[in-house]
Write an enzyme that holds these catalytic residues in place. Structure first.
Site, PDB file in Angstrom:
ATOM      1  N   CYS A 181     -22.142  21.633  -5.878  1.00  0.00           N
ATOM      2  CA  CYS A 181     -21.443  20.051  -6.395  1.00  0.00           C
ATOM      3  C   CYS A 181     -20.758  19.895  -7.468  1.00  0.00           C
ATOM      4  O   CYS A 181     -19.853  20.391  -6.890  1.00  0.00           O
ATOM      5  CB  CYS A 181     -22.703  18.965  -5.662  1.00  0.00           C
ATOM      6  SG  CYS A 181     -22.105  17.125  -5.435  1.00  0.00           S
TER       7      CYS A 181
ATOM      8  N   GLU B 215     -30.349  22.888  -2.130  1.00  0.00           N
ATOM      9  CA  GLU B 215     -31.842  22.429  -3.011  1.00  0.00           C
ATOM     10  C   GLU B 215     -31.811  21.622  -2.321  1.00  0.00           C
ATOM     11  O   GLU B 215     -33.206  21.083  -2.594  1.00  0.00           O
ATOM     12  CB  GLU B 215     -31.612  22.359  -4.091  1.00  0.00           C
ATOM     13  CG  GLU B 215     -30.764  21.108  -5.335  1.00  0.00           C
ATOM     14  CD  GLU B 215     -29.764  20.997  -4.245  1.00  0.00           C
ATOM     15  OE1 GLU B 215     -28.997  21.408  -4.570  1.00  0.00           O
ATOM     16  OE2 GLU B 215     -28.680  19.903  -5.397  1.00  0.00           O
TER      17      GLU B 215
ATOM     18  N   HIS C 255     -25.979  20.348  -0.918  1.00  0.00           N
ATOM     19  CA  HIS C 255     -26.487  20.641  -1.488  1.00  0.00           C
ATOM     20  C   HIS C 255     -28.034  21.649  -1.169  1.00  0.00           C
ATOM     21  O   HIS C 255     -29.303  20.650   0.221  1.00  0.00           O
ATOM     22  CB  HIS C 255     -27.552  19.684  -1.918  1.00  0.00           C
ATOM     23  CG  HIS C 255     -26.437  18.733  -2.879  1.00  0.00           C
ATOM     24  ND1 HIS C 255     -26.643  18.750  -4.124  1.00  0.00           N
ATOM     25  CD2 HIS C 255     -25.590  17.322  -2.558  1.00  0.00           C
ATOM     26  CE1 HIS C 255     -25.787  17.823  -4.782  1.00  0.00           C
ATOM     27  NE2 HIS C 255     -24.633  17.381  -4.630  1.00  0.00           N
TER      28      HIS C 255
END
Lengths: 760, 230
Positions: free
Chosen positions: B86, B198, B196
């Site tokens: 990002c 994560e 993302h």
């Protein structure tokens, strides 16, 4: 080096009645002068007026707010601090508060809404808590008006712009549209934080000689007299310059620096500079400790030259905090703030003289007793009278509506799903980062949001609820219903409700009818809070929400937080288990007597009659039985999905559950309601009436017997009304005929696309 | 595998990246402040999401000048893995470590959603745990994710296999050229992506598909490491 100013003298302030332009009445001004034994000078008049404004002093509401229950074994911090705190076990606590930013949003929606978010975040991290979630309760006028679309679109962008940047997920909230909010939108922002008991900080300035620091952003000329402006009748007459401008990047740095500083254990007290900036933060911190504070304006870091003590004290520049450190530990603050590239500047010290003393170098610019500013602010007993319309409401069952041309209610359901108040709020929440921090178990769109408590099996469920139209139609029941619906939403997600924060949005309190609505709704909320064991631990009052003499609906918004004991209990509103039964907790047939009063359906089909009929009956005991049963069956692992029945009634609730579960529903009322002679109005009431105290459950056939036993033990009615089916369509039989037939895709298209269509 | 997660003023997905690494390797990643000048101890450097320097001026435009970014460049040159997520992707393009640029979303609105991606190549250090053409679900959360690169560079990138992730057909959330969601440098050790991974570490977060990206890096590193030791 003092700046020459053309400030009026104390005599000018009196003779030219300058105090009136600050919102002080003649009597209030005289009271201040009498207490001082002299005429207050210009700076002192400014300070006193802002502290005595409605916004800071709660002078119209304080007497009524005492009616709220605020104690409980779970309460670690009740009202009066920057935010309330409740115990969630294992040495941890939840910190939360809700606050309005209505007036600034009416003038400048992006910054107005953004700074509302910024302010509420500061209230939470000021307590030493790590903010973990944001919610927003919003009200706007109808979307067919271009100005309403502007206010709505920019408010949403402002909320997102702030929360997204600072990295706190926006996980929930609500949006309602009604012409009563056309000129006066409501933006109520709620923040929830987590803290360990040992880390709790407070806003008290104790310890004579301890240094007072201003930390964070520099002070500018923005937002001067913002609090006064929020306390007057026509915000549109005021200047846009009274609206502050937010800087979420600065606040992110300030938050990290403050949490790091509090963790050092060297902080005595800390307080956000929100409304009335340095004035209210210093006076309130001294008041809590029974001390005094002396501040030198020349030491305050400023971003503009030539600022006077008056401007510095009344500035509402954002992203600033007032901190009292232990004496000799100033360098600890220096070091922490330097890492984050921020100022931490000693501007004064704690005294024991009970005075707020403002100097410019050695020269005293203002000196006022703290007690005068905080404790002696007027507490008004406003006249209250019951509005006549309340006694002219017709019984809800008398509302007459015709079946649609098609002879069934499919078109009505589709139209209702596309009403912006009911439609999916995806257009809103897709602009919010709801996932950062990677603890969001239940994202926006279900009954309550659920956020994990790191390092434990627990989670926090949170929601905001309020229905101004209901409170308008029945202030006592409407107030109680707001609390009940919030609790019901938490219970549907598998949480035990813990406590409440409230945002009380009303019109002009000087109108006796408005004051009556305020008083009665607080009574209703208070009784419901007692019934659910959820004390009010923080909140905010916003009055004078009126335009051209027309008040908004009385709109108390309830923010409620609950704890999910084990993550395995987390339940959503999705009905996605094919073959499972659809059960209704609560009564299936009460809409026959309650009718359509207060409903979205009535507002859609007969807008001119929407305020003519009484609300459905509300019974707190029944509500408690429904909620207790729901929580018990969820905790026993017997529930696949749960959804409370509210706006739009039973059919909207069931349709939302089908959409979320990506399944169809076969609903058949013929067994539980075997009559075949229902009128169209009765059928509509059964399908779309908003009788309270009902929850739809999705339960496997093998678990139904146990659910029945548990419902019986709680004396809660339970109705088996249908089945979750694989075929993606919704069919409803009522009164011996099919009354609704549509595909889930049709329903979803109407529901999901409605707001986006308006906002194209 | 030693992992660093950079922290700029305004980073806000740093802790999430640390959690993802802890879950993958059993050992937490180290948070490294933006003033760090030496990253030679690290095998993987994550430039996390957030709003470094408030995204003022232009996303990533200020962060690229921080000392840590010089150290990231050195690390990339010695062959360490670099993952920009990002805002991290935006910083890597601003720093010239990856081609292209990220513009305002076509809708002019911030967008947060779990979106379907197509894995374009599964034979890279970052994607070996996927299969080519597989559809995976990863959250996005950005206002400036509209990837742009000129036609000539795009053709070259295609040819060199630098495109690792595309938004699935009809699911491009931001107007990115060629539906691009994630790109790699020519050498194959620097990946930047707007989604993302994560945030997709558990089913209860909505998807666990991101976990395999971190597992891929760990597996590749282990294989190389064991090979070197053998």
């Amino acid at each position: 080096m003092s700046t020459p100013t053309l400030e009026p003298t104390a005599e000018d302030v009196r003779e030219r009645q300058i105090y009136r332009s600050f919102g002080l009445t003649d009597a209030e001004y005289e009271q201040i002068a009498k207490r001082l034994g002299r005429l207050p000078n210009y700076v002192e008049t400014g300070i006193a007026s802002v502290m005595w404004s409605e916004h800071c002093s709660y002078k119209s509401s304080r007497r009524i707010l005492r009616r709220f229950p605020s104690a409980g074994s779970q309460v670690l911090q009740g009202p009066g601090e920057n935010a309330g705190i409740v115990d969630i076990g294992d040495g941890q606590a939840a910190v939360f508060k809700i606050e309005s930013h209505n007036h600034p949003t009416a003038i400048e929606p992006f910054q107005g809404a953004a700074t509302g978010v910024g302010g509420i975040i500061r209230d939470v991290f000021t307590m030493g808590a790590r903010p973990i979630a944001l919610l927003n309760s919003l009200r706007f006028g109808p979307l067919d008006d271009a100005h309403n679309r502007y206010l709505f679109g920019h408010s949403v962008a402002g909320i997102g712009g702030y929360g997204n940047c600072i990295g706190i997920p926006t996980v929930g909230g609500e949006v309602v549209f009604d012409e009563r909010y056309t000129q006066n939108p409501l933006v109520n922002a709620m923040c929830v934080g987590l803290i360990s008991h040992a880390q709790i900080a407070t806003g008290a300035a104790s310890g004579v000689g301890n240094p007072v620091l201003v930390v964070g952003a520099k002070t500018g000329r923005d937002g001067i007299h913002g609090a006064t402006f929020a306390s007057t009748q026509d915000p549109h007459a005021k200047e846009r310059s009274a609206v502050q401008v937010g800087d979420p990047f600065m606040e992110k740095l300030l938050m990290e620096a403050c949490l790091e500083l509090i963790a050092t254990g060297k902080v005595v007290g800390i307080q956000d500079m929100g409304a009335a900036g340095m004035t209210s933060s210093s006076a309130e911190m001294a008041s809590r400790a029974g001390s005094g504070i002396r501040l030198d304006m020349q030491k305050v870091p400023r971003r503009e030259t030539g600022m006077t003590p008056y401007e510095i004290m009344l500035s509402e520049s954002q992203e600033r905090m007032l901190v009292v450190m232990q004496r000799g530990e100033e360098q600890v603050a220096d070091a922490v703030f330097a890492k984050w590239g921020l100022d931490a500047t000693v501007i004064g010290e704690v005294t024991d003289d009970g005075m707020l003393t403002i100097t410019e170098g050695r020269q005293i610019a203002a000196q006022l007793p703290v007690a005068l500013l905080v404790d002696e602010a007027p507490v008004l007993t406003r006249p209250s009278s019951r509005p006549a319309y309340l006694d002219a409401l017709l019984p809800g069952a008398d509302a007459v509506v015709q079946a649609s041309a098609a002879g069934d209610f499919t078109d009505d359901l589709l139209a209702l799903l596309a009403q912006p108040t009911i439609a999916s709020k995806e257009w809103v929440y897709q602009q919010y980062d709801s996932m950062v921090r990677t603890e969001t178990f239940v994202r926006p769109g279900s009954d309550a949001a659920v956020v994990g408590v790191p390092g434990t099996a627990k989670a926090l469920a949170m929601t905001t609820d309020g229905n101004g139209r209901q409170v308008y139609l029945d202030p006592y029941a409407g107030g109680a219903l707001a609390v009940a619906e919030a609790a019901r939403n938490l219970v549907c997600s598998g949480a035990t409700p813990l406590a409440v924060t409230d945002c009380l949005n009303y019109g002009n309190p000087e109108k006796p009818e408005t004051y009556y609505l305020f008083e009665r709704s607080v009574d209703g909320m208070s009784d419901a809070c007692r019934a659910f064991g959820t004390p009010v631990i923080s909140g905010n009052v916003s009055l004078y929400n009126e335009t051209a003499g027309v008040d908004i609906y009385p709109t108390p918004v309830v923010g409620m937080v609950g704890v999910v004991a084990d993550r395995s209990h987390i339940t959503t509103s999705a009905f996605g288990t094919v073959g499972a039964r659809v059960l209704l907790l609560g009564d299936c047939n009460t809409p026959l007597t309650d009718g359509l009063g207060g409903s979205e359906y009535l507002a859609m089909r007969a807008p001119e009659q929407k305020l003519a009929y009484a609300l459905p009956a509300f019974d707190l005991t029944r509500e408690q039985a429904v909620q207790a049963t729901c929580l018990a069956v969820i905790q026993a692992g017997l529930v696949q999905g749960a959804h409370d029945v509210s706006d739009g009634g039973l059919m909207v609730a069931l349709t939302e559950s089908a959409i979320a579960g990506k399944c169809g529903l076969a609903i058949d009322f013929d067994e539980v309601l075997p009559r075949t002679d229902y009128s169209a109005a009765q059928q509509a009431a059964l399908l779309f009436g908003e009788s309270p105290s009902r929850i739809a459950l999705c339960v496997l056939p093998s678990d139904i017997a146990r659910v029945r036993d548990m419902a019986a033990a709680h004396e809660c009615p339970l109705w088996d009304i249908g089945e979750v089916v694989a075929s993606p369509a919704i069919h409803v039989r009522l009164g011996g005929e099919q009354v609704v037939a549509l595909s889930v895709l049709q329903a979803e298209t109407a529901w999901r696309g409605a707001i986006a269509q308006w906002m194209k | 595998m030693n992992t660093a997660v950079l922290q700029f003023p305004g980073s806000n997905c740093d802790e999430d990246a640390v959690k993802a690494i802890t879950q993958t390797t059993g050992k937490p990643a180290e948070l490294v402040w933006h003033t760090a000048e030496d990253l030679s101890a690290f095998d993987l450097i994550i430039v996390p999401g957030g709003f470094s320097y408030g995204d003022y001026l232009r996303s990533g435009a200020i962060a690229r000048f921080s000392p840590a970014m010089s150290a990231v460049r050195e690390a990339a040159e010695r062959g360490a893995y670099v993952l920009g997520i990002c805002n991290g992707f935006q910083i890597l393009t601003e720093a010239g470590l990856l081609p292209g640029a990220l513009r305002r979303n076509e809708s002019l609105q911030y967008r947060c959603a779990i979106v379907p991606l197509t894995v374009v190549r599964a034979d890279t250090p970052f994607t070996s745990g996927y299969t080519t053409g597989e559809e995976i679900y990863i959250p996005i959360a950005h206002g400036d994710g509209n990837y742009y690169v000129d036609d000539a560079t795009l053709a070259l990138m295609e040819q060199r296999g630098q495109i690792l992730f595309r938004y699935a057909k009809e699911h491009n959330p931001n107007g990115s050229v060629d539906d691009i969601a994630g790109v790699m440098n020519e050498r194959g050790n620097v990946l930047g992506m707007m989604p993302h991974p994560e945030r997709a570490m558990h089913e209860w977060l909505g998807s666990a598909d991101g976990a395999r990206l971190f597992a891929s890096i760990l597996t590749t590193w282990r294989n190389a490491h064991e090979h070197a030791n053998a």
